[in-house]
Design an enzyme around this catalytic site. Structure first.
Site, PDB file in Angstrom:
ATOM      1  N   PRO A  12    -109.034 -41.220  -8.563  1.00  0.00           N
ATOM      2  CA  PRO A  12    -109.613 -40.857  -7.264  1.00  0.00           C
ATOM      3  C   PRO A  12    -109.554 -41.986  -6.235  1.00  0.00           C
ATOM      4  CG  PRO A  12    -111.325 -41.201  -8.912  1.00  0.00           C
ATOM      5  CD  PRO A  12    -110.019 -41.158  -9.647  1.00  0.00           C
ATOM      6  N   ASN A  13    -109.304 -41.566  -5.013  1.00  0.00           N
ATOM      7  CA  ASN A  13    -109.273 -42.428  -3.823  1.00  0.00           C
ATOM      8  C   ASN A  13    -108.035 -43.308  -3.724  1.00  0.00           C
ATOM      9  OD1 ASN A  13    -111.867 -41.591  -2.726  1.00  0.00           O
ATOM     10  ND2 ASN A  13    -112.756 -42.668  -4.478  1.00  0.00           N
ATOM     11  N   ARG A  20    -107.842 -47.748   2.797  1.00  0.00           N
ATOM     12  CA  ARG A  20    -109.107 -48.020   2.114  1.00  0.00           C
ATOM     13  C   ARG A  20    -109.227 -49.509   1.744  1.00  0.00           C
ATOM     14  NH1 ARG A  20    -109.763 -46.824  -4.235  1.00  0.00           N
ATOM     15  NH2 ARG A  20    -111.992 -47.226  -4.423  1.00  0.00           N
ATOM     16  N   TYR A  25    -107.673 -53.889  -1.767  1.00  0.00           N
ATOM     17  CA  TYR A  25    -106.586 -53.148  -2.416  1.00  0.00           C
ATOM     18  C   TYR A  25    -105.209 -53.376  -1.795  1.00  0.00           C
ATOM     19  CZ  TYR A  25    -110.524 -50.811  -4.621  1.00  0.00           C
ATOM     20  OH  TYR A  25    -111.664 -50.559  -5.336  1.00  0.00           O
ATOM     21  N   ASN A  76    -104.089 -46.061 -13.782  1.00  0.00           N
ATOM     22  CA  ASN A  76    -105.148 -46.648 -12.971  1.00  0.00           C
ATOM     23  C   ASN A  76    -106.113 -45.498 -12.716  1.00  0.00           C
ATOM     24  OD1 ASN A  76    -106.904 -47.752 -11.196  1.00  0.00           O
ATOM     25  ND2 ASN A  76    -105.352 -48.526  -9.759  1.00  0.00           N
ATOM     26  N   ALA A  79    -112.175 -45.160 -10.173  1.00  0.00           N
ATOM     27  CA  ALA A  79    -113.602 -45.108 -10.521  1.00  0.00           C
ATOM     28  C   ALA A  79    -113.859 -44.405 -11.855  1.00  0.00           C
ATOM     29  CB  ALA A  79    -114.375 -44.416  -9.401  1.00  0.00           C
ATOM     30  N   HIS A  82    -114.644 -46.294 -15.153  1.00  0.00           N
ATOM     31  CA  HIS A  82    -115.993 -46.772 -15.471  1.00  0.00           C
ATOM     32  C   HIS A  82    -116.936 -45.647 -15.899  1.00  0.00           C
ATOM     33  CE1 HIS A  82    -114.127 -50.049 -13.409  1.00  0.00           C
ATOM     34  NE2 HIS A  82    -114.150 -49.428 -12.246  1.00  0.00           N
ATOM     35  N   ASP A  89    -111.041 -39.861 -24.273  1.00  0.00           N
ATOM     36  CA  ASP A  89    -110.723 -38.966 -25.395  1.00  0.00           C
ATOM     37  C   ASP A  89    -109.313 -38.403 -25.275  1.00  0.00           C
ATOM     38  OD1 ASP A  89    -113.217 -39.401 -26.462  1.00  0.00           O
ATOM     39  OD2 ASP A  89    -114.063 -37.484 -25.833  1.00  0.00           O
ATOM     40  N   GLU A 100    -103.380 -49.985 -19.026  1.00  0.00           N
ATOM     41  CA  GLU A 100    -104.376 -49.794 -17.968  1.00  0.00           C
ATOM     42  C   GLU A 100    -104.078 -50.783 -16.842  1.00  0.00           C
ATOM     43  OE1 GLU A 100    -108.359 -50.693 -19.280  1.00  0.00           O
ATOM     44  OE2 GLU A 100    -109.244 -50.015 -17.396  1.00  0.00           O
ATOM     45  N   HIS A 102    -105.314 -52.093 -12.868  1.00  0.00           N
ATOM     46  CA  HIS A 102    -106.190 -52.086 -11.689  1.00  0.00           C
ATOM     47  C   HIS A 102    -105.601 -53.041 -10.666  1.00  0.00           C
ATOM     48  CE1 HIS A 102    -109.327 -49.861 -13.747  1.00  0.00           C
ATOM     49  NE2 HIS A 102    -109.102 -50.633 -14.791  1.00  0.00           N
ATOM     50  N   SER A 104    -107.282 -54.509  -8.217  1.00  0.00           N
ATOM     51  CA  SER A 104    -108.223 -55.615  -8.032  1.00  0.00           C
ATOM     52  C   SER A 104    -108.633 -56.176  -9.393  1.00  0.00           C
ATOM     53  CB  SER A 104    -109.452 -55.114  -7.282  1.00  0.00           C
ATOM     54  OG  SER A 104    -110.135 -54.129  -8.052  1.00  0.00           O
ATOM     55  N   ARG A 109    -115.746 -58.431  -9.564  1.00  0.00           N
ATOM     56  CA  ARG A 109    -116.437 -57.540  -8.633  1.00  0.00           C
ATOM     57  C   ARG A 109    -117.803 -57.114  -9.186  1.00  0.00           C
ATOM     58  NH1 ARG A 109    -112.485 -53.025  -6.735  1.00  0.00           N
ATOM     59  NH2 ARG A 109    -114.118 -52.835  -5.133  1.00  0.00           N
TER      60      ARG A 109
HETATM   61  C1  DQA Z   1    -109.512 -49.872  -9.094  1.00  0.00           C
HETATM   62  C2  DQA Z   1    -110.854 -50.546  -9.412  1.00  0.00           C
HETATM   63  C3  DQA Z   1    -111.952 -49.512  -9.564  1.00  0.00           C
HETATM   64  O1  DQA Z   1    -113.180 -50.155  -9.852  1.00  0.00           O
HETATM   65  C4  DQA Z   1    -112.117 -48.730  -8.288  1.00  0.00           C
HETATM   66  O2  DQA Z   1    -113.082 -47.717  -8.435  1.00  0.00           O
HETATM   67  C5  DQA Z   1    -110.837 -48.175  -7.758  1.00  0.00           C
HETATM   68  C6  DQA Z   1    -109.609 -48.947  -7.901  1.00  0.00           C
HETATM   69  C7  DQA Z   1    -108.399 -50.891  -8.810  1.00  0.00           C
HETATM   70  O3  DQA Z   1    -107.239 -50.501  -8.829  1.00  0.00           O
HETATM   71  O4  DQA Z   1    -108.685 -52.050  -8.528  1.00  0.00           O
HETATM   72  O5  DQA Z   1    -110.822 -47.116  -7.138  1.00  0.00           O
HETATM   73  O6  DQA Z   1    -109.126 -49.129 -10.241  1.00  0.00           O
END
Ligand code: DQA
Length: 152
Positions: A12-13, A20, A25, A76, A79, A82, A89, A100, A102, A104, A109
């Site tokens: 998401p996002n 954003r 990012y 990735n 959110a 977390h 699963d 995995e 990310h 950032s 953080r």
């Molecule tokens: C993220 C880090 C996550 O904590 C955050 O919710 C994101 C992006 C990252 O790519 O740094 O949306 O996964």
């Protein structure tokens, strides 16, 4: 035509990248990251299946479908990393190499970002290196799938 399919999933996002919180990012859009991944996959002779969803269930379904169809997953989960036992699963069910990513450094953080449900089912974790993390993950998967004996 290229070989194994690498499924790259974005949560998401991440469709908002470039707009954003660019100080966290970066300025690159998700389409630009996909383009860079496509180029790297062409060099590595991998097939890219790059997706984004704001919906947990859609990500779960895509991960389920990857079993037997993809060679590996880069995720990735944003959110959902977390929060999502369901994605954890599904990744277990997929029985595929998982990296995995990310953008950032989640450990630099807020404390609620320090734990990820993905990490305990991932073969490797890359964070804090921006969009380069996706390309490093592709390189790492190539080696995982082909062994360390050939240089690219
Ligand atoms: C993220 C880090 C996550 O904590 C955050 O919710 C994101 C992006 C990252 O790519 O740094 O949306 O996964």
């Amino acid at each position: 035509m290229a070989g194994e399919t690498i499924l790259v999933l974005n949560g998401p996002n991440l469709n908002l990248l470039g707009v954003r919180e660019p100080e966290i990012y970066g300025n690159e859009t998700l389409a630009e990251i996909e383009e860079a991944c496509l180029e790297r996959c062409a060099e590595l002779e991998l097939r890219l299946d790059f997706r984004q969803s704001n919906h947990e269930g859609e990500l779960v379904t895509w991960i389920q479908d990857a079993r037997g169809n993809a060679a590996a997953i880069i995720i990735n989960a944003a959110a959902f990393s977390h929060t999502s036992v369901a994605i954890h699963d599904a990744l277990k069910f997929a029985e595929l190499p998982v990296i995995e990513v990310h953008l950032s450094n989640i450990f630099k953080r807020e404390p609620f970002r320090h734990a990820s449900y993905i990490s305990t089912v991932a073969d490797g974790i890359i964070c804090g290196l921006g969009s380069q993390g996706y390309l490093l993950a592709l390189d790492a998967l190539w080696r995982l799938l082909h062994g360390n004996d050939e240089e690219t």
